[in-house]
Enzyme design. Structure first.
Site, short mmCIF file in Angstrom:
data_model
loop_
_atom_site.label_atom_id
_atom_site.label_comp_id
_atom_site.label_asym_id
_atom_site.label_seq_id
_atom_site.Cartn_x
_atom_site.Cartn_y
_atom_site.Cartn_z
N PHE A 33 -42.06 -12.21 -18.72
CA PHE A 33 -41.20 -11.03 -18.67
C PHE A 33 -41.46 -10.04 -19.80
O PHE A 33 -41.46 -8.84 -19.58
CB PHE A 33 -39.72 -11.46 -18.71
CG PHE A 33 -39.33 -12.25 -17.50
CD1 PHE A 33 -38.98 -11.60 -16.32
CD2 PHE A 33 -39.36 -13.63 -17.51
CE1 PHE A 33 -38.64 -12.32 -15.19
CE2 PHE A 33 -39.02 -14.37 -16.38
CZ PHE A 33 -38.66 -13.71 -15.22
N ARG A 34 -41.68 -10.56 -21.03
CA ARG A 34 -41.64 -9.69 -22.20
C ARG A 34 -42.96 -9.53 -22.94
O ARG A 34 -43.04 -8.74 -23.87
CB ARG A 34 -40.54 -10.19 -23.16
CG ARG A 34 -39.16 -10.05 -22.55
CD ARG A 34 -38.04 -10.62 -23.36
NE ARG A 34 -36.78 -10.43 -22.63
CZ ARG A 34 -36.35 -11.21 -21.63
NH1 ARG A 34 -37.06 -12.27 -21.27
NH2 ARG A 34 -35.23 -10.95 -21.01
N GLN A 99 -35.74 -22.15 -17.24
CA GLN A 99 -35.24 -20.81 -16.93
C GLN A 99 -36.06 -20.21 -15.80
O GLN A 99 -35.77 -19.12 -15.34
CB GLN A 99 -35.37 -19.90 -18.17
CG GLN A 99 -34.61 -20.38 -19.37
CD GLN A 99 -35.00 -19.58 -20.61
OE1 GLN A 99 -34.44 -18.53 -20.89
NE2 GLN A 99 -35.97 -20.08 -21.36
N ILE A 101 -37.91 -19.58 -12.12
CA ILE A 101 -37.46 -19.58 -10.73
C ILE A 101 -38.64 -19.76 -9.79
O ILE A 101 -38.53 -19.55 -8.59
CB ILE A 101 -36.74 -18.24 -10.41
CG1 ILE A 101 -37.67 -17.05 -10.70
CG2 ILE A 101 -35.45 -18.12 -11.24
CD1 ILE A 101 -37.10 -15.71 -10.26
N ASP A 102 -39.80 -20.18 -10.35
CA ASP A 102 -41.04 -20.19 -9.57
C ASP A 102 -41.31 -21.49 -8.83
O ASP A 102 -42.27 -21.58 -8.05
CB ASP A 102 -42.24 -19.83 -10.47
CG ASP A 102 -42.38 -20.77 -11.68
OD1 ASP A 102 -41.94 -21.95 -11.61
OD2 ASP A 102 -42.94 -20.33 -12.71
N HIS A 119 -31.57 -20.55 -14.12
CA HIS A 119 -31.54 -19.22 -13.52
C HIS A 119 -31.81 -19.25 -12.02
O HIS A 119 -32.22 -18.26 -11.43
CB HIS A 119 -32.53 -18.30 -14.25
CG HIS A 119 -32.13 -18.02 -15.67
ND1 HIS A 119 -32.97 -17.50 -16.62
CD2 HIS A 119 -30.93 -18.18 -16.30
CE1 HIS A 119 -32.33 -17.37 -17.78
NE2 HIS A 119 -31.09 -17.79 -17.61
N CYS A 127 -25.94 -16.01 1.07
CA CYS A 127 -24.96 -14.93 1.18
C CYS A 127 -24.03 -15.03 -0.02
O CYS A 127 -23.48 -16.09 -0.31
CB CYS A 127 -24.17 -15.06 2.48
SG CYS A 127 -22.71 -13.98 2.50
N CYS A 153 -25.41 -10.80 5.87
CA CYS A 153 -25.09 -12.11 6.41
C CYS A 153 -24.64 -12.00 7.88
O CYS A 153 -23.83 -11.14 8.23
CB CYS A 153 -23.97 -12.75 5.59
SG CYS A 153 -23.47 -14.38 6.18
N ASN A 219 -44.82 -21.88 -28.54
CA ASN A 219 -44.82 -20.52 -27.98
C ASN A 219 -45.87 -19.68 -28.70
O ASN A 219 -46.04 -19.81 -29.90
CB ASN A 219 -43.43 -19.88 -28.16
CG ASN A 219 -43.18 -18.75 -27.19
OD1 ASN A 219 -43.22 -18.95 -25.98
ND2 ASN A 219 -42.94 -17.56 -27.70
P1 OAD Z 1 -40.27 -14.19 -21.86
O1 OAD Z 1 -41.28 -13.32 -21.17
O2 OAD Z 1 -39.15 -13.53 -22.54
O3 OAD Z 1 -41.00 -15.10 -22.94
C1 OAD Z 1 -42.15 -15.84 -22.61
C2 OAD Z 1 -42.80 -16.29 -23.91
O4 OAD Z 1 -43.89 -17.13 -23.58
C3 OAD Z 1 -43.33 -15.13 -24.76
O5 OAD Z 1 -42.78 -15.23 -26.06
C4 OAD Z 1 -44.85 -15.36 -24.77
O6 OAD Z 1 -45.43 -15.09 -26.04
C5 OAD Z 1 -44.97 -16.82 -24.44
N1 OAD Z 1 -46.19 -17.19 -23.69
C6 OAD Z 1 -46.68 -16.61 -22.58
N2 OAD Z 1 -47.77 -17.27 -22.12
C7 OAD Z 1 -47.98 -18.30 -23.00
C8 OAD Z 1 -48.95 -19.34 -23.09
N3 OAD Z 1 -49.92 -19.49 -22.18
N4 OAD Z 1 -48.86 -20.19 -24.15
C9 OAD Z 1 -47.89 -20.05 -25.08
N5 OAD Z 1 -46.94 -19.11 -25.02
C10 OAD Z 1 -46.98 -18.24 -24.00
O7 OAD Z 1 -39.77 -15.26 -20.75
P2 OAD Z 1 -38.49 -16.23 -20.83
O8 OAD Z 1 -38.19 -16.63 -22.23
O9 OAD Z 1 -38.69 -17.28 -19.83
O10 OAD Z 1 -34.04 -14.40 -16.70
O11 OAD Z 1 -37.36 -15.24 -20.33
C11 OAD Z 1 -36.05 -15.71 -20.25
C12 OAD Z 1 -35.34 -15.06 -19.10
O12 OAD Z 1 -35.46 -13.63 -19.18
C13 OAD Z 1 -35.92 -15.36 -17.74
O13 OAD Z 1 -35.47 -16.58 -17.21
C14 OAD Z 1 -35.44 -14.21 -16.92
C15 OAD Z 1 -35.74 -13.09 -17.88
O14 OAD Z 1 -34.95 -11.97 -17.71
C16 OAD Z 1 -33.38 -13.67 -15.80
O15 OAD Z 1 -33.95 -12.87 -15.08
C17 OAD Z 1 -31.91 -13.90 -15.77
ZN ZN Z 2 -21.81 -14.64 4.51
#
Ligand code: OAD
Ligand code: ZN
Length: 247
Positions: A33-34, A99, A101-102, A119, A127, A153, A219
């Site tokens: 995501f980030r 966290q 959803i894949d 998540h 629905c 729905c 990470n």
């Molecule tokens: P992020 O994208 O926020 O963080 C992923 C982290 O993984 C980053 O800090 C990257 O540096 C690290 N990373 C990526 N590839 C890597 C690799 N091969 N080896 C080591 N590190 C790696 O994703 P999440 O923390 O999962 O929720 O995000 C949390 C939640 O924010 C998600 O579940 C989603 C999103 O919005 C909802 O949508 C409610």
């Molecule tokens: Zn319904």
């Protein structure tokens, strides 16, 4: 040297919890995501309120979902997923809290009773008003035959949404409870591939540390909780587990 430490920790682990984020799936071709190029650097998230109140946002959410399916629907588990499935089978991990959803933890053979999806899951829909379940194929057919309009729905005309948790949407109670129980009982908490910025999910590593568990953070980028951890590894997840436990 860090990998030697991880090997030791994994060897002594008896009731571990792996807490995973999108970083564990990037080697499978799914963007996180980030990071640069991540999903939230390209699209602003559609929050729950917007989904509920805007037909156009519901259509957009489904357009994105089907685009993801076309691009990454064929993804298979990576080295991180496989290593965790093995640690579970060996009885070292008590469970995996994700966290993501894949569906890739399930695909690596992790049974539902060992997996907590904080998540939700994007592989089916419900629905929001009556809870009726809908398969993605059914939604897609309606969507495509009605000029990319999200279907409602059949039973109650409520909005149909993937079974994921959007920003502003209540967390699934049972998943929160199970994650809390696993965290309270664990001896080692492995936070893997998460930026640890999204709450309440990011509270679990803190809770584990407070309960006396050893906290390991794996990470690529630093996180806000690195100072609190017993071991921090800033490296590629697949490489780390391959070095620690084999391919
Ligand atoms: P992020 O994208 O926020 O963080 C992923 C982290 O993984 C980053 O800090 C990257 O540096 C690290 N990373 C990526 N590839 C890597 C690799 N091969 N080896 C080591 N590190 C790696 O994703 P999440 O923390 O999962 O929720 O995000 C949390 C939640 O924010 C998600 O579940 C989603 C999103 O919005 C909802 O949508 C409610
Ligand atoms: Zn319904």
């Amino acid at each position: 040297a860090a990998c030697v430490d991880l090997t030791d920790i994994l060897a002594g682990m008896r009731r571990g919890v792996a807490f995973t984020g999108a970083g564990i799936s990037t080697e499978c071709g799914i963007p996180d995501f980030r990071s640069p190029g991540g999903l939230w650097t390209r699209n602003r998230p559609i929050d729950f309120e917007a989904f509920l109140t805007s037909r156009e946002m519901r259509n957009e959410a489904w357009r994105r979902r089907f685009a993801m399916e076309a691009a990454f629907g064929g993804a298979t588990p990576g080295r991180g997923h496989r290593a965790l499935a093995r640690l579970l089978e060996e009885g070292r991990l008590a469970g995996i809290v994700t966290q993501n959803i894949d569906g890739l933890h399930q695909a690596s053979g992790v049974p539902d009773d060992r997996l907590v999806e904080l998540h939700g899951n994007s592989t089916y829909a419900t629905c929001l008003d009556c809870g009726e379940r809908y398969e993605l194929g059914w939604v897609r057919e309606r969507f495509e035959t009605r000029a990319q309009t999200a279907p409602d729905c059949l039973d109650c005309a409520g909005p149909i949404k993937t079974a994921t948790v959007s920003f502003g949407q209540p967390m699934p109670g049972e998943a929160m409870t199970r994650a809390g129980e696993l965290t309270a009982a664990c001896d080692v908490f492995l936070a893997i591939g998460s930026s640890l910025v999204v709450w309440p999910a990011a509270g679990f590593p803190v809770q584990a540390k407070r309960n006396g568990a050893r906290l390991v953070i794996i990470n690529r980028e630093p996180t806000e909780f690195d100072d609190m951890a017993d071991l921090v590894i800033h490296a590629d997840i697949g490489d780390v587990f391959e070095a620690a436990t084999g391919p």
